[in-house]
Design an enzyme around this catalytic site. Structure first.
Site, PDB file in Angstrom:
ATOM      1  N   CYS A   1      12.097  -8.936  -5.728  1.00  0.00           N
ATOM      2  CA  CYS A   1      11.761 -10.147  -6.482  1.00  0.00           C
ATOM      3  C   CYS A   1      11.836  -9.889  -7.982  1.00  0.00           C
ATOM      4  CB  CYS A   1      10.349 -10.624  -6.120  1.00  0.00           C
ATOM      5  SG  CYS A   1       9.045  -9.509  -6.671  1.00  0.00           S
TER       6      CYS A   1
ATOM      7  N   CYS B   1       8.837  -5.579 -10.102  1.00  0.00           N
ATOM      8  CA  CYS B   1       8.612  -4.232 -10.634  1.00  0.00           C
ATOM      9  C   CYS B   1       9.260  -4.075 -11.999  1.00  0.00           C
ATOM     10  CB  CYS B   1       9.134  -3.184  -9.656  1.00  0.00           C
ATOM     11  SG  CYS B   1       8.111  -3.029  -8.168  1.00  0.00           S
TER      12      CYS B   1
ATOM     13  N   CYS C   1       8.634  -1.846  -2.002  1.00  0.00           N
ATOM     14  CA  CYS C   1       9.811  -2.230  -1.216  1.00  0.00           C
ATOM     15  C   CYS C   1      10.788  -1.059  -1.103  1.00  0.00           C
ATOM     16  CB  CYS C   1      10.495  -3.444  -1.834  1.00  0.00           C
ATOM     17  SG  CYS C   1       9.519  -4.948  -1.799  1.00  0.00           S
TER      18      CYS C   1
ATOM     19  N   CYS D   1       2.980  -3.003  -5.580  1.00  0.00           N
ATOM     20  CA  CYS D   1       3.610  -4.319  -5.540  1.00  0.00           C
ATOM     21  C   CYS D   1       2.809  -5.277  -6.431  1.00  0.00           C
ATOM     22  CB  CYS D   1       3.668  -4.843  -4.105  1.00  0.00           C
ATOM     23  SG  CYS D   1       4.575  -6.399  -3.905  1.00  0.00           S
TER      24      CYS D   1
ATOM     25  N   HIS E   1     -10.726   3.577  -2.434  1.00  0.00           N
ATOM     26  CA  HIS E   1     -12.115   3.561  -1.969  1.00  0.00           C
ATOM     27  C   HIS E   1     -12.936   4.692  -2.598  1.00  0.00           C
ATOM     28  CE1 HIS E   1     -15.396   2.756   0.812  1.00  0.00           C
ATOM     29  NE2 HIS E   1     -15.362   4.003   1.257  1.00  0.00           N
TER      30      HIS E   1
ATOM     31  N   CYS F   1     -13.642   3.837  -6.225  1.00  0.00           N
ATOM     32  CA  CYS F   1     -14.073   2.465  -6.497  1.00  0.00           C
ATOM     33  C   CYS F   1     -15.483   2.424  -7.102  1.00  0.00           C
ATOM     34  CB  CYS F   1     -14.054   1.652  -5.203  1.00  0.00           C
ATOM     35  SG  CYS F   1     -14.498  -0.090  -5.441  1.00  0.00           S
TER      36      CYS F   1
ATOM     37  N   CYS G   1     -19.896  -4.106  -1.461  1.00  0.00           N
ATOM     38  CA  CYS G   1     -18.595  -3.564  -1.057  1.00  0.00           C
ATOM     39  C   CYS G   1     -17.757  -4.683  -0.431  1.00  0.00           C
ATOM     40  CB  CYS G   1     -18.804  -2.430  -0.058  1.00  0.00           C
ATOM     41  SG  CYS G   1     -17.270  -1.738   0.586  1.00  0.00           S
TER      42      CYS G   1
ATOM     43  N   CYS H   1     -10.802  -5.432   2.441  1.00  0.00           N
ATOM     44  CA  CYS H   1     -10.364  -4.489   1.415  1.00  0.00           C
ATOM     45  C   CYS H   1      -9.640  -3.303   2.045  1.00  0.00           C
ATOM     46  CB  CYS H   1     -11.556  -4.000   0.601  1.00  0.00           C
ATOM     47  SG  CYS H   1     -11.090  -2.905  -0.759  1.00  0.00           S
TER      48      CYS H   1
ATOM     49  N   CYS I   1      -5.793   2.997  -9.278  1.00  0.00           N
ATOM     50  CA  CYS I   1      -6.107   1.700  -9.909  1.00  0.00           C
ATOM     51  C   CYS I   1      -7.536   1.629 -10.470  1.00  0.00           C
ATOM     52  CB  CYS I   1      -5.896   0.563  -8.917  1.00  0.00           C
ATOM     53  SG  CYS I   1      -4.240   0.469  -8.220  1.00  0.00           S
TER      54      CYS I   1
ATOM     55  N   CYS J   1      -7.695  -5.435  -9.493  1.00  0.00           N
ATOM     56  CA  CYS J   1      -8.052  -6.364  -8.414  1.00  0.00           C
ATOM     57  C   CYS J   1      -9.542  -6.412  -8.123  1.00  0.00           C
ATOM     58  CB  CYS J   1      -7.282  -6.008  -7.146  1.00  0.00           C
ATOM     59  SG  CYS J   1      -5.491  -6.133  -7.319  1.00  0.00           S
TER      60      CYS J   1
ATOM     61  N   CYS K   1      -8.991  -4.960  -2.563  1.00  0.00           N
ATOM     62  CA  CYS K   1      -7.697  -4.294  -2.678  1.00  0.00           C
ATOM     63  C   CYS K   1      -6.809  -4.765  -1.528  1.00  0.00           C
ATOM     64  CB  CYS K   1      -7.895  -2.772  -2.616  1.00  0.00           C
ATOM     65  SG  CYS K   1      -6.362  -1.830  -2.417  1.00  0.00           S
TER      66      CYS K   1
ATOM     67  N   CYS L   1      -1.421  -2.730  -1.753  1.00  0.00           N
ATOM     68  CA  CYS L   1      -0.003  -2.896  -2.098  1.00  0.00           C
ATOM     69  C   CYS L   1       0.738  -1.579  -2.263  1.00  0.00           C
ATOM     70  CB  CYS L   1       0.146  -3.768  -3.341  1.00  0.00           C
ATOM     71  SG  CYS L   1      -0.276  -2.953  -4.902  1.00  0.00           S
TER      72      CYS L   1
END
Length: 298
Positions: A50, A53, A147, A185, A222, A225, A245, A251, A260, A272, A279, A282
């Site tokens: 798409c 990226c 992808c 993603c 996790h 987090c 949580c 998640c 992340c 996110c 989460c 992705c």
């Protein structure tokens, strides 16, 4: 008259005017040590993608895209960024995969339509053919995004093209070359640019079992987090806006490896779970592949 390199720098600099920033000093100091002859040369091809990226890469904050594609890498071709188009672009790609342009890394975004080669053409030549020709001349390949790394959304259960990841495509054909996967993603720009810089300046980074850099994908979401203590206390959110949580809201942090929680997105402004959403996994090999995946895209 501007040459191609000057034009690219000017175009990328215009992108920077939309809020993109430059290097922090430690990163700048390290990158300045790269000798001109060691600047990574990239041939960037897109499959079933798409283009998300590529858009994400242009949102890079440190380093800025202007700096990365002009001073610290040599972008041989990218469908969205290159000044060349039409026959000139095709000639450039052909020369590159034929080995006439010297050493280069192949970067691939998007999955490959394994059962339907004509679904992805570059000019009149299939992506299949270009990937096989490149496998003979490239220094290595970088799968950019989920992808290309794992199949992602185009490879979802029931897809008609038989979409596969770049590693799967090459493995089926017995190609044994350096291949680094950088899932997501969309992919985080830091993960891509810093991996490329590491490959050229330092060498191959430590990789996990999926051939992804452990520096970014060495622990689960996790584990890092900020809501992990809620999980230990068995306090679970009933809806995204609740404290607690997010595991019972689907998640995928426990099964997704990515940094992340400490890196954040959008120039370090959000991510996110920080925005109250679970989460979606992705960067996971299972992302969107099966209909029983919590965030399967029907």
């Amino acid at each position: 008259m501007l040459d191609r390199r000057q034009f690219l720098k000017m175009a990328a600099t215009l992108s920077a005017s939309f809020g993109l920033t430059g290097f922090p000093e430690p990163v700048a100091a390290g990158l300045k040590k790269i000798k001109p002859e060691k600047i990574p040369r990239l041939l960037y091809l897109q499959g079933q993608s798409c283009t998300g990226c590529s858009v994400s890469l242009l949102q890079s904050a440190s380093p800025s895209p202007a700096t990365m594609i002009t001073d610290f890498s040599q972008l041989l071709f990218h469908a969205d960024l290159s000044a060349a188009s039409g026959p000139l672009a095709l000639e450039l790609i052909d020369d590159c995969v034929a080995g006439k342009a010297g050493e280069y890394f192949l970067a691939v975004e998007g999955s490959i339509p394994d059962r339907m080669p004509d679904a992805c053409l570059i000019g009149e030549k299939s992506l299949h053919r270009y990937l096989l020709e490149a496998s003979e001349t490239m220094s290595g390949a970088i799968a950019v995004g989920s992808c290309a790394s794992f199949g992602g959304i185009p490879a979802a259960e029931g897809n008609p093209t038989g979409a596969v990841s770049l590693p799967e495509f090459y493995a089926k054909r017995g190609v044994d070359k350096l291949l680094v996967t950088i899932p997501g993603c969309s992919v985080h720009p830091d993960w891509v640019w810093q991996t490329i810089t590491h490959l050229v300046k330092v060498g191959l980074p430590s990789l996990n079992k999926h051939n992804s850099p452990s520096l970014f994908f060495g622990a689960t979401v996790h584990e890092r987090c900020p809501r992990y203590h809620y999980f230990q206390e068995e306090i679970f959110a009933a809806k995204p806006s609740d404290k607690g949580c997010l595991f019972k809201l689907g998640c995928q942090g426990p099964t997704t490896s990515a940094d992340c929680p400490t890196r954040w997105w959008n120039g370090g402004r959000s991510w996110c779970v920080g925005a109250g959403a679970p989460c979606i996994g992705c960067a996971s090999p299972e992302f969107a592949r099966k209909k029983n995946f919590p965030f399967y895209l029907a």
